[in-house]
Write a protein that holds these residues in place. Structure first.
Motif, PDB file in Angstrom:
ATOM      1  N   ALA A   4      14.996-103.257  -2.288  1.00 41.11           N
ATOM      2  CA  ALA A   4      15.671-104.113  -1.302  1.00 41.11           C
ATOM      3  C   ALA A   4      14.674-104.935  -0.489  1.00 41.11           C
ATOM      4  O   ALA A   4      14.917-106.117  -0.197  1.00 41.11           O
ATOM      5  CB  ALA A   4      16.538-103.259  -0.388  1.00 41.11           C
ATOM      6  N   ASP A   5      13.550-104.340  -0.119  1.00 37.52           N
ATOM      7  CA  ASP A   5      12.561-105.055   0.688  1.00 37.52           C
ATOM      8  C   ASP A   5      12.010-106.275  -0.045  1.00 37.52           C
ATOM      9  O   ASP A   5      11.816-107.341   0.552  1.00 37.52           O
ATOM     10  CB  ASP A   5      11.408-104.119   1.064  1.00 37.52           C
ATOM     11  N   LYS A   6      11.776-106.117  -1.329  1.00 35.78           N
ATOM     12  CA  LYS A   6      11.254-107.231  -2.119  1.00 35.78           C
ATOM     13  C   LYS A   6      12.302-108.337  -2.243  1.00 35.78           C
ATOM     14  O   LYS A   6      11.976-109.528  -2.111  1.00 35.78           O
ATOM     15  CB  LYS A   6      10.833-106.747  -3.508  1.00 35.78           C
ATOM     16  N   ALA A   7      13.561-107.946  -2.488  1.00 38.51           N
ATOM     17  CA  ALA A   7      14.640-108.935  -2.587  1.00 38.51           C
ATOM     18  C   ALA A   7      14.798-109.689  -1.271  1.00 38.51           C
ATOM     19  O   ALA A   7      14.983-110.917  -1.255  1.00 38.51           O
ATOM     20  CB  ALA A   7      15.947-108.248  -2.970  1.00 38.51           C
ATOM     21  N   ASP A   8      14.715-108.960  -0.150  1.00 39.99           N
ATOM     22  CA  ASP A   8      14.832-109.602   1.167  1.00 39.99           C
ATOM     23  C   ASP A   8      13.731-110.625   1.380  1.00 39.99           C
ATOM     24  O   ASP A   8      13.973-111.732   1.877  1.00 39.99           O
ATOM     25  CB  ASP A   8      14.762-108.547   2.280  1.00 39.99           C
ATOM     26  N   ALA A   9      12.519-110.249   1.009  1.00 41.94           N
ATOM     27  CA  ALA A   9      11.376-111.145   1.212  1.00 41.94           C
ATOM     28  C   ALA A   9      11.495-112.405   0.363  1.00 41.94           C
ATOM     29  O   ALA A   9      11.254-113.523   0.842  1.00 41.94           O
ATOM     30  CB  ALA A   9      10.073-110.404   0.893  1.00 41.94           C
ATOM     31  N   LEU A  10      11.880-112.228  -0.896  1.00 42.03           N
ATOM     32  CA  LEU A  10      12.036-113.400  -1.778  1.00 42.03           C
ATOM     33  C   LEU A  10      13.177-114.285  -1.302  1.00 42.03           C
ATOM     34  O   LEU A  10      13.076-115.523  -1.314  1.00 42.03           O
ATOM     35  CB  LEU A  10      12.279-112.932  -3.215  1.00 42.03           C
ATOM     36  N   PHE A  11      14.278-113.667  -0.882  1.00 43.65           N
ATOM     37  CA  PHE A  11      15.440-114.437  -0.434  1.00 43.65           C
ATOM     38  C   PHE A  11      15.121-115.215   0.838  1.00 43.65           C
ATOM     39  O   PHE A  11      15.607-116.345   1.019  1.00 43.65           O
ATOM     40  CB  PHE A  11      16.634-113.509  -0.204  1.00 43.65           C
ATOM     41  N   GLN A  12      14.321-114.629   1.703  1.00 40.79           N
ATOM     42  CA  GLN A  12      13.964-115.313   2.945  1.00 40.79           C
ATOM     43  C   GLN A  12      13.289-116.648   2.656  1.00 40.79           C
ATOM     44  O   GLN A  12      13.489-117.632   3.371  1.00 40.79           O
ATOM     45  CB  GLN A  12      13.035-114.425   3.777  1.00 40.79           C
ATOM     46  N   GLY A  13      12.506-116.689   1.590  1.00 39.72           N
ATOM     47  CA  GLY A  13      11.837-117.934   1.221  1.00 39.72           C
ATOM     48  C   GLY A  13      12.748-118.942   0.563  1.00 39.72           C
ATOM     49  O   GLY A  13      12.345-120.091   0.328  1.00 39.72           O
ATOM     50  N   LYS A  28      12.771-114.941  -8.324  1.00 37.11           N
ATOM     51  CA  LYS A  28      13.565-115.537  -7.244  1.00 37.11           C
ATOM     52  C   LYS A  28      15.048-115.533  -7.599  1.00 37.11           C
ATOM     53  O   LYS A  28      15.905-115.218  -6.767  1.00 37.11           O
ATOM     54  CB  LYS A  28      13.101-116.977  -6.981  1.00 37.11           C
ATOM     55  N   GLY A  29      15.344-115.896  -8.854  1.00 35.93           N
ATOM     56  CA  GLY A  29      16.741-115.916  -9.293  1.00 35.93           C
ATOM     57  C   GLY A  29      17.367-114.540  -9.245  1.00 35.93           C
ATOM     58  O   GLY A  29      18.517-114.369  -8.847  1.00 35.93           O
ATOM     59  N   LYS A  30      16.604-113.523  -9.647  1.00 34.41           N
ATOM     60  CA  LYS A  30      17.104-112.148  -9.599  1.00 34.41           C
ATOM     61  C   LYS A  30      17.347-111.713  -8.154  1.00 34.41           C
ATOM     62  O   LYS A  30      18.360-111.073  -7.846  1.00 34.41           O
ATOM     63  CB  LYS A  30      16.106-111.209 -10.270  1.00 34.41           C
ATOM     64  N   ALA A  31      16.422-112.043  -7.278  1.00 27.64           N
ATOM     65  CA  ALA A  31      16.576-111.672  -5.868  1.00 27.64           C
ATOM     66  C   ALA A  31      17.787-112.368  -5.243  1.00 27.64           C
ATOM     67  O   ALA A  31      18.533-111.755  -4.466  1.00 27.64           O
ATOM     68  CB  ALA A  31      15.304-112.038  -5.096  1.00 27.64           C
ATOM     69  N   PHE A  32      17.979-113.623  -5.591  1.00 28.13           N
ATOM     70  CA  PHE A  32      19.114-114.382  -5.064  1.00 28.13           C
ATOM     71  C   PHE A  32      20.428-113.722  -5.484  1.00 28.13           C
ATOM     72  O   PHE A  32      21.342-113.537  -4.661  1.00 28.13           O
ATOM     73  CB  PHE A  32      19.047-115.823  -5.594  1.00 28.13           C
ATOM     74  N   LEU A  33      20.528-113.326  -6.749  1.00 29.11           N
ATOM     75  CA  LEU A  33      21.753-112.690  -7.243  1.00 29.11           C
ATOM     76  C   LEU A  33      21.946-111.314  -6.605  1.00 29.11           C
ATOM     77  O   LEU A  33      23.072-110.933  -6.254  1.00 29.11           O
ATOM     78  CB  LEU A  33      21.691-112.566  -8.772  1.00 29.11           C
ATOM     79  N   GLN A  34      20.871-110.575  -6.446  1.00 29.23           N
ATOM     80  CA  GLN A  34      20.970-109.259  -5.812  1.00 29.23           C
ATOM     81  C   GLN A  34      21.454-109.384  -4.368  1.00 29.23           C
ATOM     82  O   GLN A  34      22.311-108.611  -3.917  1.00 29.23           O
ATOM     83  CB  GLN A  34      19.601-108.561  -5.845  1.00 29.23           C
ATOM     84  N   LYS A  35      20.929-110.356  -3.640  1.00 27.51           N
ATOM     85  CA  LYS A  35      21.358-110.562  -2.251  1.00 27.51           C
ATOM     86  C   LYS A  35      22.802-111.057  -2.184  1.00 27.51           C
ATOM     87  O   LYS A  35      23.528-110.720  -1.236  1.00 27.51           O
ATOM     88  CB  LYS A  35      20.422-111.550  -1.550  1.00 27.51           C
ATOM     89  N   LEU A  36      23.219-111.839  -3.169  1.00 33.15           N
ATOM     90  CA  LEU A  36      24.613-112.281  -3.213  1.00 33.15           C
ATOM     91  C   LEU A  36      25.544-111.090  -3.328  1.00 33.15           C
ATOM     92  O   LEU A  36      26.559-111.001  -2.624  1.00 33.15           O
ATOM     93  CB  LEU A  36      24.814-113.242  -4.388  1.00 33.15           C
ATOM     94  N   TYR A  37      25.203-110.142  -4.191  1.00 33.76           N
ATOM     95  CA  TYR A  37      26.076-108.976  -4.366  1.00 33.76           C
ATOM     96  C   TYR A  37      25.973-108.000  -3.192  1.00 33.76           C
ATOM     97  O   TYR A  37      26.933-107.285  -2.898  1.00 33.76           O
ATOM     98  CB  TYR A  37      25.802-108.295  -5.710  1.00 33.76           C
TER      99      TYR A  37
END
Length: 609
Positions: free
Chosen positions: A241-250, A594-603
């Motif tokens: 989750a921390d990695k997804a949050d960081a990528l999504f923030q950018g 980035k695409g994976k993080a975006f989708l993970q944050k969407l869900y």
């Protein structure tokens, strides 16, 4: 004992054989996709699809096995009769899934999932509108024939056993054995004893997506899709989750830059959205597409603001509408419009404009209840909805309701009346949807002809709108709900399949210009509200296209797939097969994580709503 085991094994294998036979039949029906397939390809399709066949056959064999055990102890003939009823019902279900899957694949490009159930139960008439009445009747007839054939197959295979059925002397022992082998169905159902459970990716084996699709069992695809309907928090867990949050923030919208280009010449213009059914960049010369199709759109591209690298977020209207109006990305496994409780708290452009004094109105020639559209529109603050019921029967000549020219005529008639400014009006077209039957004959290709028809209706409407006193104070947003596969052999995994035009015209538009940054439908909210000098902080996934400090990318999804496109990299990732489909540009690989993080944050967001 042997006879009881024989019945159990034969039941299971019959289901498996039926599912295996469906695969070459599917390939034969869609022979145009498999012209270069050799016998080895057919064998590979059947072999790689076998795990799914074994799994779904296990599910379907549990009830007959339990009824078989019941028949050993009490009312044997009743239990056997119940088995026959079960086989009749399951024969109907199998026939329905088989025919529906065959019919819909050519339109959607993926094997059957829960999507058609949502469409059908929200409005059966509209769900069937894509097909001609002859095809619908033929489909039902084939379903009936297949149901009878499947049932006769099961009945004939067990007719002798039913006649000779006797309660065995050692029925306790026989029952225990049958319970054990029934429990053993867990193995093919789950797909073994490993950590990974059975899933559709087991069928993927080829670089050719058509072969992978042919290997998928449509009943398994449907069941897996239904099972994922509400389990959002456990889907698409690509990273911590921390990695997804960081990528999504950018990837989030940046704060206001020193200078954001202003596209409008006034602070609070009227806003008119024209949401164009199935338009795509390929229908416009100005976007390096075909000539003589969307000729009016080409003209408007020269007189307004044209976004040259703009993308749809998905492939269907219910997804596209939410992306456009709420800045909310489309989901690969569901549609948020299925869940009114979730759409009620989505931000939206209409709600923001209404809070700033805008009057709202929506025009659509079809059934506004289709795919829960009315509940979504009402939740955005739109109460004045003109739909099919508001047109006389004599004007509802399209399979989707009223043709586009009728709907445009209604809106221009209303615009000729006194209006309270500022206002927001949204018109959704429908005539360029399958089956492309329109009162217009210009081009031989049915799809292109329907686009040319809708474009002609749009051109006439804009010409009339320009004659009203409202034009000088208005911005007209021309945006498709989604694109489609054109030509028909274009892959759903191709980036260009999602390219659409976005054009802003009207008297309130400062000057013609072209914007080349990469963006998608979800970015309309932040961009438009920024131009209107309104807050857009609550649109977490939307970015201001005109803000040079914001990240610029386009994001789109298809069932179990996502794509992310920037100036230097375009990546398409197949989540089912867990593999990159394409990765192009000078910075390959840049957008995958980035695409994976975006989708993970969407869900994450979808689960929390």
């Amino acid at each position: 004992m042997k006879k009881q085991l024989y019945i159990f094994i034969r039941t299971y294998l019959l289901f498996v054989v039926v599912f295996i036979i469906q695969k070459p039949l599917f390939m034969w029906y869609y022979h145009g996709l498999f012209t270069d397939a050799n016998p080895a390809d057919y064998l590979q399709v059947m072999l790689h699809g076998l795990p799914l066949d074994l799994s779904i056959a296990g599910y379907l064999s549990v009830i007959p096995a339990l009824l078989q055990i019941v028949s050993l102890w009490l009312l044997p003939h009743f239990a056997q009769g119940a088995r026959r009823v079960y086989f009749a019902l399951i024969s109907f279900v199998m026939a329905t899934v088989f025919v529906s899957d065959m019919a819909l694949y050519s339109y959607w490009g993926f094997r059957l999932d829960s999507t058609p159930l949502f469409y059908f139960f929200s409005s059966p008439k509209d769900a069937l509108a894509s097909e001609g009445i002859g095809i619908v009747i033929a489909g039902f007839a084939i379903m009936v024939v297949l149901t009878v054939l499947f049932y006769l197959l099961f009945f004939q295979c067990f007719a002798k056993e039913y006649r000779d059925m006797r309660i065995p002397l050692k029925r306790g022992r026989v029952s225990i054995v049958l319970l054990l082998v029934t429990a053993a169905l867990f193995i093919p159902i789950r797909g073994g004893f490993s950590v990974s459970t059975m899933n559709i990716s087991r069928a993927y084996f080829s670089e050719k997506m058509s072969l992978n699709h042919a290997a998928i069992n449509p009943m398994f695809s449907l069941l897996e899709s239904v099972s994922r309907e509400s389990d959002f928090k456990n889907q698409y867990r690509f990273m911590e989750a921390d990695k997804a949050d960081a990528l999504f923030q950018g990837m989030k919208d940046a704060g206001a830059a020193d200078s954001i280009p202003q596209l409008f010449n006034q602070k609070r213009p009227n806003v008119v959205f024209i949401i164009l059914e199935s338009f795509m960049s390929k229908t416009m010369t100005s976007l390096k597409g075909l000539p003589d199709v969307a000729v009016n759109m080409d003209k408007f591209a020269e007189e307004g603001v044209l976004f040259t690298n703009f993308y749809a977020n998905s492939f269907r209207t219910d997804r596209g509408l939410v992306a456009i109006l709420s800045g909310y990305p489309a989901q690969p496994t569901t549609s948020i419009m299925k869940y009114p409780r979730k759409t009620e708290n989505l931000p939206s452009i209409p709600r923001s404009l209404k809070a700033n004094g805008y009057n709202l109105q929506y025009y659509y020639g079809g059934d506004a209840n289709f795919t829960n559209m009315r509940s979504y529109l009402v939740s955005t603050g739109i109460k004045d909805i003109v739909s099919d019921k508001d047109f006389p029967i004599t004007e509802r000549l399209s399979k989707w309701g009223a043709h586009d020219h009728v709907v445009f005529n209604r809106m221009i008639a209303d615009l000729l009346k006194e209006q309270k400014e500022p206002f927001m009006k949204i018109l959704q077209t429908s005539s360029s949807h399958e089956p492309y039957e329109v009162p217009y004959h210009k081009l031989s290709n049915p799809y292109l002809n329907s686009v040319a028809y809708a474009d002609s209706c749009l051109g006439r409407f804009i010409a009339q709108f320009k004659q009203t006193k409202w034009w000088k104070n208005s911005v007209v947003v021309l945006v498709p709900d989604h694109a489609r596969r054109y030509p028909d052999n274009l892959s759903d995994f191709a980036v260009e399949r999602y390219q659409i035009p976005l054009i802003l015209i009207g008297g309130a538009v400062k000057q013609p210009t072209k914007v080349s940054v990469y963006a998608s439908q979800i970015d309309l909210a932040a961009t438009l509200l920024s131009q209107l000098q309104m807050k857009h902080d609550e649109f977490a996934f939307s970015k201001n296209i005109m803000n040079p400090a914001s990240p610029h990318f386009a994001y789109f999804t298809f069932p179990n797939m996502f794509g992310m496109v920037t100036e230097d990299n375009a990546v398409v990732f197949n989540c089912e097969g867990n593999k990159v489909v394409s990765d192009t540009g000078r910075a390959t690989g840049k957008n995958l994580e980035k695409g994976k993080a975006f989708l993970q944050k969407l869900y994450d967001d979808l689960a929390a709503r």
